[in-house]
Write an enzyme that holds these catalytic residues in place. Structure first.
Site, PDB file in Angstrom:
ATOM      1  N   LYS A 107       7.107 -48.319 -27.941  1.00 28.46           N
ATOM      2  CA  LYS A 107       7.539 -47.256 -28.964  1.00 28.46           C
ATOM      3  C   LYS A 107       9.101 -46.780 -29.064  1.00 28.46           C
ATOM      4  CE  LYS A 107       2.870 -45.579 -29.079  1.00 28.46           C
ATOM      5  NZ  LYS A 107       1.988 -44.268 -29.124  1.00 28.46           N
ATOM      6  N   VAL A 130      -2.810 -45.157 -46.913  1.00 28.12           N
ATOM      7  CA  VAL A 130      -1.466 -45.599 -47.314  1.00 28.12           C
ATOM      8  C   VAL A 130      -1.441 -47.286 -46.886  1.00 28.12           C
ATOM      9  CG1 VAL A 130       1.067 -45.262 -46.693  1.00 28.12           C
ATOM     10  CG2 VAL A 130      -0.648 -43.391 -46.682  1.00 28.12           C
ATOM     11  N   GLY A 186      -2.920 -40.054 -49.592  1.00 31.02           N
ATOM     12  CA  GLY A 186      -4.241 -40.884 -49.703  1.00 31.02           C
ATOM     13  C   GLY A 186      -4.034 -42.102 -48.611  1.00 31.02           C
ATOM     14  N   ASP A 209       4.165 -33.597 -26.474  1.00 28.05           N
ATOM     15  CA  ASP A 209       2.785 -33.916 -26.543  1.00 28.05           C
ATOM     16  C   ASP A 209       2.147 -32.952 -27.296  1.00 28.05           C
ATOM     17  OD1 ASP A 209       0.210 -34.777 -26.223  1.00 28.05           O
ATOM     18  OD2 ASP A 209       0.208 -35.028 -24.130  1.00 28.05           O
ATOM     19  N   TYR A 246     -11.707 -36.236 -37.204  1.00 28.79           N
ATOM     20  CA  TYR A 246     -10.450 -36.201 -37.833  1.00 28.79           C
ATOM     21  C   TYR A 246     -10.444 -35.365 -39.131  1.00 28.79           C
ATOM     22  CZ  TYR A 246      -6.843 -38.454 -40.630  1.00 28.79           C
ATOM     23  OH  TYR A 246      -5.600 -38.707 -41.567  1.00 28.79           O
ATOM     24  N   LYS A 257      -8.034 -32.432 -39.675  1.00 25.86           N
ATOM     25  CA  LYS A 257      -6.698 -32.198 -40.747  1.00 25.86           C
ATOM     26  C   LYS A 257      -7.000 -31.102 -41.615  1.00 25.86           C
ATOM     27  CE  LYS A 257      -3.996 -34.767 -40.966  1.00 25.86           C
ATOM     28  NZ  LYS A 257      -2.498 -34.744 -40.487  1.00 25.86           N
ATOM     29  N   ALA A 273       2.872 -35.778 -36.047  1.00 28.47           N
ATOM     30  CA  ALA A 273       2.079 -36.130 -34.781  1.00 28.47           C
ATOM     31  C   ALA A 273       0.423 -35.446 -35.152  1.00 28.47           C
ATOM     32  CB  ALA A 273       2.611 -35.641 -33.756  1.00 28.47           C
TER      33      ALA A 273
END
Length: 331
Positions: free
Chosen positions: A43, A193, A191, A63, A164, A168, A84
């Site tokens: 990364k 992606v 939406g 984090d 999830y 969100k 994140a």
């Protein structure tokens, strides 16, 4: 503006975040990017290998499960892009019991860090269209139109992505509470992606989007779950999603919630496009189911402010398949 502006991007090596950082650096911005671990060589190298990274990119370790870590990265920045999010719960955490608590807790602390900084003008939160379901709260059907007034009911159970969806939805509602409390807040509910990636693998979002072409039953189940949650499938090209983020930073008159998608299709319509644009791909009949739903896409808030989408549905699907072929996911 870019030459004198410093911005922070959380979750820097993610699918959207890495593309956003690349674009910001190309346009002259100085970027503070956070990674969960600076010891993750893959990364770190992805970001350090970007053009202009040597002079205008600084990496910070932060984090979500220790959100005070983000304070240093935010200091001195004019804008913060918060991308994140915890995909899986860190079970050893004594602070949070699930990803929803972790996501909401991080949003609170990051927003408060923005306010304390005395430099941050706007916090731009990358939300998910999964938080904008037109499902009626009694599960009796769908509203006629999907727009920014839609919120996913959390009283219902969902076959997939329930953690999830909850994380969100709750996080987006939480970040909205800080709008006007010392900072401006923009929430971009994106939406599915696709299109291209800087990563060496196909993102989860793109894989679900082209599940039928990948001949993968589990991914197709995910696509159908998105469709059942949202009535149809909202899709966007990564180029447009990144431009929407930069538009949300550079437009002085923007705040609040915006849905980001340039097409709203049935999964059966996505299958038709795949076969039209890539006739070498055969989609099994079991992966083509027409729901007959006619819910309409009603969001034009971004366009009304002057934003223009570049990539239509054909471009989104075509580029996603080309990308998956390049990465070896479709042969």
């Amino acid at each position: 503006m870019a030459k004198s502006v410093k911005v922070c991007v959380t979750g820097g090596a993610g699918y959207l975040a890495s593309f956003l950082i690349k674009t910001l650096l190309e346009r002259g911005y100085t970027v503070h990017a956070t990674l969960k671990s600076l010891g993750d060589a893959t990364k770190v190298e992805l970001l350090k290998g970007l053009a202009h990274a040597e002079t205008r990119l600084k990496l910070f370790e932060a984090d979500i499960y220790n959100p005070t870590d983000f304070e240093d990265a935010i200091q001195g920045c004019s804008f913060v892009f918060h991308l994140a999010m915890p995909m899986l719960h860190y079970s050893h955490s004594s602070k949070y019991k699930n990803t929803s608590e972790a996501g909401v807790g991080a949003v609170k602390i990051i927003a408060e860090s923005c306010i304390r900084s005395n430099t941050v003008k706007r916090l731009i939160y990358t939300a998910s269209i999964m938080a904008a379901s037109p499902l009626k709260v009694d599960a009796s059907g769908y509203e006629d139109v999907v727009d920014e007034t839609c919120w996913t009911p959390l009283n219902l159970s969902y076959q997939m992505y329930s953690d999830y969806i909850s994380s969100k939805t709750q996080s987006e509602k939480e970040v909205a509470r800080y709008n006007g409390r010392g900072i401006e807040v923009v929430s971009l509910a994106c939406g599915l992606v696709g299109g291209e990636t800087l990563q060496c693998f196909t993102s989860a979002s793109m894989a679900v989007l082209i599940a039928q072409a990948m001949d993968d039953g589990t991914l197709y189940k995910g696509l159908r779950c998105v469709e059942d949650l949202l009535s149809k499938v909202p899709i966007a090209h990564i180029v447009d999603v990144i431009e929407a983020h930069i538009f949300a930073m550079e437009n002085p008159d923007i705040n609040g919630r915006f849905l980001v998608a340039n097409a709203f299709l049935k999964s059966a319509e996505i299958a038709v496009l795949i076969q039209k644009l890539h006739p070498d791909i055969t989609i099994p009949p079991k992966f083509v189911e027409d729901t007959k739903r006619e819910t309409k896409w009603g969001s034009r808030k971004l366009q009304d402010l002057g934003f223009q989408y570049i990539c239509d549905a054909d471009k989104i699907i075509y580029d996603s398949i080309v990308c998956a072929k390049r990465l070896g996911n479709i042969v």
